[in-house]
Design a protein around this motif. Structure first.
Motif, short mmCIF file in Angstrom:
data_model
loop_
_atom_site.label_atom_id
_atom_site.label_comp_id
_atom_site.label_asym_id
_atom_site.label_seq_id
_atom_site.Cartn_x
_atom_site.Cartn_y
_atom_site.Cartn_z
N UNK A 1 0.80 -1.23 0.00
CA UNK A 1 0.00 0.00 0.00
C UNK A 1 0.84 1.28 0.00
N UNK A 2 2.10 1.20 0.39
CA UNK A 2 2.90 2.41 0.53
C UNK A 2 4.18 2.44 -0.31
N UNK A 3 4.59 1.31 -0.85
CA UNK A 3 5.89 1.26 -1.52
C UNK A 3 5.97 2.14 -2.77
N UNK A 4 4.85 2.45 -3.41
CA UNK A 4 4.91 3.28 -4.62
C UNK A 4 5.34 4.71 -4.32
N UNK A 5 5.27 5.13 -3.07
CA UNK A 5 5.67 6.49 -2.70
C UNK A 5 7.18 6.65 -2.59
N UNK A 6 7.89 5.56 -2.55
CA UNK A 6 9.35 5.60 -2.36
C UNK A 6 10.08 5.38 -3.67
N UNK A 7 11.29 5.88 -3.79
CA UNK A 7 12.04 6.69 -2.81
C UNK A 7 11.50 8.12 -2.77
N UNK A 8 11.56 8.72 -1.59
CA UNK A 8 11.05 10.07 -1.43
C UNK A 8 11.85 11.08 -2.24
N UNK A 9 13.04 10.73 -2.62
CA UNK A 9 13.87 11.63 -3.43
C UNK A 9 13.24 11.95 -4.78
N UNK A 10 12.28 11.16 -5.22
CA UNK A 10 11.65 11.45 -6.51
C UNK A 10 10.76 12.70 -6.46
N UNK A 11 10.58 13.25 -5.25
CA UNK A 11 9.74 14.45 -5.10
C UNK A 11 10.58 15.71 -4.90
N UNK A 12 11.88 15.65 -5.14
CA UNK A 12 12.73 16.82 -4.90
C UNK A 12 12.37 17.99 -5.81
N UNK A 13 11.87 17.71 -7.00
CA UNK A 13 11.49 18.78 -7.94
C UNK A 13 10.05 19.24 -7.75
N UNK A 14 9.30 18.58 -6.88
CA UNK A 14 7.91 18.95 -6.65
C UNK A 14 7.83 20.26 -5.89
N UNK A 15 6.81 21.06 -6.18
CA UNK A 15 6.52 22.24 -5.39
C UNK A 15 5.77 21.78 -4.16
N UNK A 16 6.28 22.14 -2.99
CA UNK A 16 5.68 21.66 -1.74
C UNK A 16 5.08 22.82 -0.95
N UNK A 17 3.88 22.60 -0.49
CA UNK A 17 3.20 23.55 0.38
C UNK A 17 3.07 22.90 1.75
N UNK A 18 3.83 23.37 2.74
CA UNK A 18 3.73 22.75 4.06
C UNK A 18 2.42 23.15 4.74
#
Length: 120
Positions: A94-111
């Protein structure tokens, strides 16, 4: 403002252009879209923009079983401290598709700060 609680209705609203997007977690988005791709072929899952917040997970046990609550809490803490929890998340279906988290380094993030969020 339109409030929709049924997941299928939410997907339909996005598909029909009645709203622009449906925020889903990086853990569920791809899987949910795969389930409905034939019904909504015009929808895509994107991680270009992310809302970033601490993941909350709650475990409920009967109040008459405090020993079980303690076992769950100490077991999870031991997994986190040893790194096994992260390994579990990285390998769980259920969660493995989210990894590695490094694939989101170019994403715009809104905390998002949900520190004042209360359940009741």
């Amino acid at each position: 403002m339109i409030h929709v609680i049924n997941f299928d209705s939410m997907m339909k609203m996005v598909s029909l252009g009645r709203c622009d997007f449906l925020p889903l977690s990086i853990f569920e988005g791809e899987g949910e879209l795969l389930k409905v791709k034939e019904m909504y072929p015009n929808l895509t899952f994107s991680t270009k923009v992310l809302f970033h917040y601490d993941q909350k997970m709650y475990f409920y046990v009967k109040s008459s079983n405090p020993e079980l609550a303690q076992q769950v809490q100490s077991g999870l803490k031991a997994m986190i401290d040893s790194g096994r929890f992260l390994q579990f998340m990285q390998n769980h279906p259920l969660t493995k598709s989210a990894f590695p988290l490094s694939k989101y380094t170019e994403s715009t993030k809104f905390p998002l700060d949900d520190s004042e969020l209360t359940l009741f």
